[in-house]
Write a protein that holds these residues in place. Structure first.
Motif: not given
Ligand SMILES: CCCCCCCCCCCCCC(=O)CSCCNC(=O)CCNC(=O)[C@H](O)C(C)(C)COP(=O)(O)OP(=O)(O)OC[C@H]1O[C@@H](n2cnc3c(N)ncnc32)[C@H](O)[C@@H]1OP(=O)(O)O
Ligand SMILES: CN(C)Cc1n[nH]c2ccc(-c3ccc(F)cc3OCCn3ccnc3)cc12
Length: 392
Positions: A5-15, A141-159
């Motif tokens: 499942r790609h809960k974020f990527w399924e919402t995006q205009p990508v193949g 250069f998408l990068c989230v500090h190791k201590k803040l991983r798996s908190k769904r920060l990446a989707p917010v940064m991408i948006k």
């Protein structure tokens, strides 16, 4: 990846993986542009402890904060033995091309400590997809500090980077990743050519071949001290028009490639010490420029080795052969890289690279690099040899 499942990527205009078989979908933009008045004017909400910041890489302090974040938290190989160590000079080069937007250099800070804990960037680029030149954002250069991983920060940064790109009336993007996401335009293999086999074996990057001794291995990868092509020399500013013509003509044959003009060539390909090296062949007879090769400098930190801290790696960038055979041209590139004390020369199997990889003693890497387009459909997954784009 089909089951995942790609809960974020399924919402995006990508193949989307489910569309892979559907040949009826037209190539080109997946969604139409939004009227600028309807683009969200304010930044996306971050979790309460964090705040957005715009990173001005011309500021020594901010550039250093970005450098430290990436040095400690950016991409590692699958065995977590190496981590990319982009230099500050390299970051300024990569993020300040012609027409760049400072607002696309996005950081996340902890409100209280002001510590930089995440980063994502975009730079504008004209990319041709088949016969259409599209102004895109190259995201990197998408990068989230190791201590803040798996908190769904990446989707917010991408948006957020998407929103800021939209504000400049740009609706497509290009990016690469070592991970499989919906949906790769192409999947490339990377290859490594040992230049300092003893160090590579000492740090665990390579292993001594079966029935091979160290001295036999050193001899196997030995290179001459001098390049052998007559007229082979460093690129200079006066060469920009000719190199632009040579490169534009070469890149025409690929399905996806940058649409470089002289300003772009001046920025991306003029030699810059410890950042990018470029050489050309000027025919002694006709004085015309017939061939070109370039590589960029991207060291990796060696994690947990007593004797070495850094792996000095050169990455093949853009190369053109019209008169000098590929093998000879790229062997000269290996010779200058060795002379500059690089430990390894890396290359993707894009463009015509597969014509020289095996003969020049490159060995296959242990992973893949996937290419992606955002809001742009290319109907058939491309072979690496159909790709004319190298992202840093
Ligand atoms: C029109 C303009 C458009 C502009 C934007 C275009 C798009 C640009 C896209 C960006 C291109 C960047 C290109 C680039 O920079 C080159 S690829 C290098 C990415 N950086 C690293 O690998 C550094 C080390 N890793 C990290 O810092 C974190 O693991 C990152 C930040 C990678 C993910 O942080 P995390 O704490 O581990 O994860 P959550 O926050 O919990 O989020 C999980 C969600 O993030 C999805 N994910 C994971 N890795 C990704 C990646 N590399 N691309 C895209 N998406 C990625 C993942 O699939 C999941 O979504 P899903 O649930 O749908 O599967
Ligand atoms: C492209 N640019 C976006 C950086 C980037 N992100 N993700 C990646 C995954 C692989 C490669 C890559 C590309 C070419 C190559 F010859 C070796 C590579 O990685 C080796 C494994 N490795 C990772 C770190 N240190 C060593 C780059 C990247």
């Amino acid at each position: 990846s089909l089951a995942k499942r790609h809960k974020f990527w399924e919402t995006q205009p990508v193949g989307q993986f489910k569309d892979l078989g559907d040949a009826s979908l037209p190539e080109g933009p997946i969604e139409p542009p939004t009227p600028l008045s309807e683009v969200k004017q304010e930044p996306y909400n971050l979790p309460s402890p964090y705040e957005w910041t715009t990173c001005d890489l011309d500021s020594e302090d901010m550039c250093n904060e970005v450098y430290v974040l990436l040095t400690n938290n950016y991409v590692e190989d699958d065995e977590n033995m190496f981590r990319f160590n982009y230099s500050k000079e390299f970051l300024r080069w990569a993020l300040h091309p012609p027409g760049y937007y400072k607002s696309w250099h996005i950081g996340v800070r902890v409100k209280t400590s002001k510590k930089l804990v995440a980063f994502i960037t975009g730079v504008p680029a004209r990319i041709r997809a088949r016969d259409t030149v599209v102004v895109m954002a190259e995201i990197n250069f998408l990068c989230v500090h190791k201590k803040l991983r798996s908190k769904r920060l990446a989707p917010v940064m991408i948006k957020e980077v998407t929103r800021r790109v939209h504000l400049e009336n740009i609706w497509q993007a290009a990016y690469t990743a070592g991970v499989v996401l919906p949906t790769p335009v192409s999947t490339c293999q990377y290859w490594h050519r040992s230049l300092n086999p003893k160090k590579l074996i000492d740090v665990g990057f390579s292993r001594l071949g079966a029935r091979m001794t160290m001295s036999r291995t050193i001899k196997l990868y030995k290179l001459p001290d001098q390049t052998i092509t007559p007229g082979f020399r460093k690129m200079e500013p006066r060469d920009v028009p000719a190199v632009t013509r040579l490169l534009r003509n070469y890149l025409k044959q690929f399905v996806v490639a940058p649409d470089f003009d002289e300003n772009d060539v001046e920025h991306w390909l003029l030699p810059k010490e410890d950042v990018v090296d470029s050489y050309l062949v000027e025919s002694p007879e006709t004085r015309e420029i017939t061939d070109f090769c370039s590589f960029y400098t991207l060291p990796s930190s060696i994690l947990g080795n007593q004797n070495y801290s850094t792996l000095k790696a050169a990455y093949s960038y853009y190369n053109v052969s019209t008169k000098t055979p590929w093998i000879q041209l790229m062997n000269d590139a290996l010779i200058v890289a060795k002379r500059k004390d690089f430990n390894v020369f890396n290359a993707l199997d894009v463009m015509h690279n597969e014509t020289f990889l095996k003969e020049l003693k490159f060995g296959p890497g242990d992973g893949k690099l996937h290419y992606y387009l955002y809001n742009y459909r290319i109907n058939h997954v491309l072979r690496p040899s159909e790709l004319g784009l190298v992202l840093l």
